[in-house]
Design an enzyme around this catalytic site. Structure first.
Site, PDB file in Angstrom:
ATOM      1  N   SER A 285       0.864  -1.167   0.000  1.00  0.00           N
ATOM      2  CA  SER A 285       0.000   0.000   0.000  1.00  0.00           C
ATOM      3  C   SER A 285       0.903   1.220   0.000  1.00  0.00           C
ATOM      4  O   SER A 285       2.054   1.153   0.403  1.00  0.00           O
ATOM      5  CB  SER A 285      -0.914   0.002   1.215  1.00  0.00           C
ATOM      6  OG  SER A 285      -0.180   0.346   2.352  1.00  0.00           O
ATOM      7  N   ALA A 286       0.376   2.326  -0.475  1.00  0.00           N
ATOM      8  CA  ALA A 286       1.180   3.540  -0.630  1.00  0.00           C
ATOM      9  C   ALA A 286       1.867   3.909   0.672  1.00  0.00           C
ATOM     10  O   ALA A 286       3.027   4.291   0.678  1.00  0.00           O
ATOM     11  CB  ALA A 286       0.307   4.684  -1.113  1.00  0.00           C
ATOM     12  N   CYS A 287       1.142   3.767   1.776  1.00  0.00           N
ATOM     13  CA  CYS A 287       1.711   4.158   3.066  1.00  0.00           C
ATOM     14  C   CYS A 287       2.878   3.259   3.438  1.00  0.00           C
ATOM     15  O   CYS A 287       3.898   3.717   3.895  1.00  0.00           O
ATOM     16  CB  CYS A 287       0.661   4.087   4.158  1.00  0.00           C
ATOM     17  SG  CYS A 287      -0.827   4.968   3.733  1.00  0.00           S
ATOM     18  N   ALA A 288       2.719   1.953   3.178  1.00  0.00           N
ATOM     19  CA  ALA A 288       3.782   1.023   3.526  1.00  0.00           C
ATOM     20  C   ALA A 288       5.029   1.328   2.721  1.00  0.00           C
ATOM     21  O   ALA A 288       6.143   1.254   3.230  1.00  0.00           O
ATOM     22  CB  ALA A 288       3.336  -0.413   3.277  1.00  0.00           C
ATOM     23  N   ALA A 289       4.845   1.685   1.460  1.00  0.00           N
ATOM     24  CA  ALA A 289       5.996   1.928   0.598  1.00  0.00           C
ATOM     25  C   ALA A 289       6.819   3.111   1.099  1.00  0.00           C
ATOM     26  O   ALA A 289       8.037   3.075   1.090  1.00  0.00           O
ATOM     27  CB  ALA A 289       5.526   2.183  -0.827  1.00  0.00           C
TER      28      ALA A 289
END
Lengths: 365, 388
Positions: B330-334
């Site tokens: 997910s964008a946040c994890a990246a």
């Protein structure tokens, strides 16, 4: 093709994600070097106001490497960094000093741990995006762009490493670096200025210290006008303040006040409105840990001295026995723990080494 | 530019923008709480818009609390679990950080449920973990990373039976199901009554509505006691104070109208795209590409893949050079350089996780893009971009 590859010199380039090291990569590739990009991971711990402070820089460095087709690795120096930079910094602050972590990071990490690992991995050279130059015989020389010169931060590295170090942007003006970045389409990636700060900006140093120093090391107290004895306000921790500091004081007066005395054994900080207060000025500085880039001792004699990054070079005499610098003119007080860099009085632009201002005898005149 | 990361952000629908304008620059900018008649007209349109939004899941606007987005809606939902002595919350391994992080604040013990290797909440594990202390179970409608559609009906069945069984034992501890339906409603048709969720999060920004608008559906008569996150003038039945974001809600409502109108066509379009892209990937990269999640119960908008041994972040950077936007996890994890919990939960190997890309489509994607995607991937899969 195969023989050409063989003749290529290998350079391990420290990539910070900033524009300077990215342009350094471009220049090295143009010179025909075999370039390997490395991000030095020195600090990954979250701080209260900063989640994953390194993630963005790493992504920028990696993105640049991908753009330029470089092999790219992350080298972990967290343990070394913790020991030789962070612990050093914490101890110095707890002792009432104002240390310079960037100087220490260059000395212990970039031009030691990183360099050794790079050479051990078969690199002919290391390279960084610093604004500095190296002479043919391993002397540290000021950058062509005097305004961006970073030799102050490099004054405690050693010529053994410098002989195998390339500073590709040292021959360029910042404006030229920006032009190259733009022409390579790197300007959108490397927007921010590389400030040379290893992991925490000035604004975050307080939070950093709060996080890592024991609570009892942070003594709060009164801010007192040294001339009138009047209480001007309160401070949130003596060690956050530096002699000569003007900003960040929360006082009853609208006039500018400067910190003149902080005493580790007393919670008060003394300030003055008098810019001519003797504690704000000095003619001499006692040093400790004087380092000579060449590995020899720095001899007594005349030098040019720089007391902070981008400060003008000033004339002084160094007494190697007492480790004392005597300036030709009065200088603004330099806090203990700070670095002073030595430059040659005879050869223009040669940085010879650097010492740390001692806390003994410098705090009052 | 080809956007293969529509799950991170979808473009505002032009009609949604049009619907917003009267409430921004037109005469309907008025505060719906004001006493004069023109303001009352705005209030009525606002209520109608809420009904329109609620119709997305066949609910009533009266049961929606409008929020500043799905993160706030999730936080508000989790507040239902606070204030119980010795309570426990169960969350799926596919939850957005706003669920997990919120649960960690005062919701008692929090347990993450196991996942099956093909990307679903493990129902056996759920049944085993529901205890007398369990007050809330939170399961996303679909996994953000994998696009797998979660067995919400089966889960709500388990919760319903638990509820009945507790009543029989005269145990007063409630148990509710929260479903974060932030993703998937562009192509999935959902009926709240059939789904059996007690609370449901809606997200405007993922549905081509304006960003910064969301809603929490709260089922009536379920005894759910929420604690407001924001106090003030008592808007949204006291659950979310602050002057209503009328324009945002109007935009969301119009986006919902467009979604419903085009859902079947969008579904067919994306299904065709996904089938073709999958075939092209297999043809070009063979065993070098791995497909994640059970494709039979996966959103047609999602195609999670992996090029094992490659560094997904480098692939993203290489693909962006070819004008293709895609994400990993997910964008946040990246951004945080953390491994996606969902990929860990399904037991993906480190190599698969390292090289994982999430392709998420919207109605804006066209099959004509596929050859460009394949050639860009060929360029990206260099030795320099392998993980070290």
């Amino acid at each position: 093709m195969a023989t050409m590859q063989k003749n290529k010199k290998t350079v391990v380039l420290g990539m910070s994600g900033g524009v300077d090291s990215s342009v350094a990569a471009v220049l090295l590739l143009r010179e025909g070097y075999d370039v390997r990009g490395v991000y030095m991971k020195n600090w990954s711990k979250d701080l209260p106001s900063m989640r994953c402070p390194w993630a963005r820089d790493l992504a920028d460095a990696k993105r640049t490497a991908v753009r330029l087709g470089l092999p790219f690795e992350v080298w972990d120096f967290e343990e070394e960094y913790r020991k030789s930079v962070v612990d050093y910094m914490l101890t110095a602050y707890a002792d009432g000093e104002t240390p310079n972590p960037d100087v220490m990071c260059n000395q212990m990490i970039k031009f030691d741990a990183f360099a050794r690992k790079a050479f051990a991995s078969g690199a002919d050279y290391i390279a960084t995006g610093h604004y500095a130059r190296v002479s043919d015989n391993g002397e540290l020389m000021m950058a062509r762009d005097a305004k961006k010169d970073q030799t102050y931060f490099l004054c405690r590295v050693s010529s053994d490493v410098l002989r195998r170090t390339l500073f590709p942007v040292g021959e360029l003006l910042k404006t030229e670096v920006k032009e190259i970045a733009a022409s390579e389409g790197l300007d959108a990636i490397n927007k921010k200025e590389s400030m040379g700060v290893c992991f925490v900006g000035e604004a975050n140093i307080k939070e950093f210290l709060r996080e890592f120093l024991p609570a009892e090391a942070i003594t709060t107290g009164r801010v007192v006008d040294i001339d009138s004895g009047e209480v001007m306000g309160y401070h949130d921790g003596q060690l956050f303040y530096t002699i000569g500091q003007r900003h960040g004081l929360y006082l009853t007066s609208d006039l500018p006040y400067y910190v003149v005395v902080k005493n580790v054994n007393d919670s008060d900080i003394f300030v003055t409105h008098n810019l001519n207060h003797p504690n704000l000025w000095t003619r001499e500085l006692l040093l400790k840990n004087v380092h000579n880039i060449s590995g020899l001792d720095l001899e007594s004699g005349k030098y040019f001295i720089r007391v902070r990054h981008q400060a003008p070079l000033v004339e002084a005499t160094f007494d190697a026995v007492d480790k004392k610098i005597i300036f030709a003119d009065d200088q603004k007080m330099v806090a203990s723990g700070q670095t002073v860099a030595f430059y040659s009085a005879s050869t223009d632009g040669v940085c010879l080494g650097g010492g740390i201002v001692s806390s003994d005898g410098n705090s009052t005149k | 530019m080809i956007n293969l990361d529509n799950a991170a952000a979808a473009r505002l629908d032009a009609k949604a923008l049009e619907a917003m304008l009267p409430y921004l620059t037109g005469d309907e900018y008025l505060n719906p709480s004001a006493a004069y008649l023109p303001a009352l007209a705005v209030a009525r349109k606002y209520e109608a818009a809420k009904n329109q939004i609620a119709s997305l899941v066949n609910a009533s606007g009266n049961n929606l609390i409008m929020t500043s987005g799905a993160t706030e809606a999730n936080n508000l939902a989790l507040s239902a679990a606070r204030g119980f002595a010795g309570s426990a919350v169960l969350v799926s391994p596919f939850e957005h950080p706003s669920v997990v992080a919120s649960a960690a604040h005062g919701c008692g013990s929090v347990e993450v449920l196991r996942a099956t290797p093909d990307g679903f909440v493990d129902l056996t594990d759920l049944a085993a973990h529901v205890t007398d202390e369990t007050v809330l179970v939170s399961v996303a409608l679909t996994s953000g990373d994998l696009g797998t559609i979660q067995p919400i009906r089966e889960i709500s069945e388990i919760i319903h039976r638990t509820r009945q069984e507790r009543i029989k034992r005269d145990l007063r501890m409630p148990i509710w199901l929260h479903v974060d339906a932030s993703q998937g409603l562009e192509v999935l048709e959902v009926n709240i009554a059939r789904l059996g969720a007690d609370m449901l999060t809606l997200n405007s920004g993922k549905l081509h509505g304006p960003k910064g608008v969301g809603a929490l559906f709260v089922a009536p008569a379920m005894g759910i006691n929420l604690t407001p996150l924001i106090y003030g003038g008592g808007q949204e039945a006291g659950m979310r104070s602050g002057t209503e974001n009328v324009a945002g809600v109007m935009g969301f409502a119009e986006a919902v109208r467009q979604i419903a109108k085009h859902r079947k066509a969008t579904f067919r379009q994306l299904q065709e795209y996904k089938t073709e892209l999958r075939a092209a990937l297999v043809e070009s990269f063979g065993a070098g590409v791995v497909f994640l999640g059970n494709p039979k119960k996966q959103l047609v908008s999602h195609l999670p893949i992996s090029f094992p041994d490659y560094d997904a972040e480098r692939l993203i950077f290489a693909l962006e050079n070819s004008g293709i936007l895609v994400s990993t996890g997910s964008a946040c994890a990246a951004r945080k350089n953390e491994v996606s919990p969902a990929l860990r939960a399904i037991g993906a190997t480190d190599e698969v996780i390292a090289g994982s890309l999430r392709i998420s489509l919207s109605s804006e994607n066209s099959c004509r893009e596929i050859p460009r995607i394949i050639s860009a991937l060929r360029l990206a899969l260099t030795d320099e971009n392998r993980a070290i």
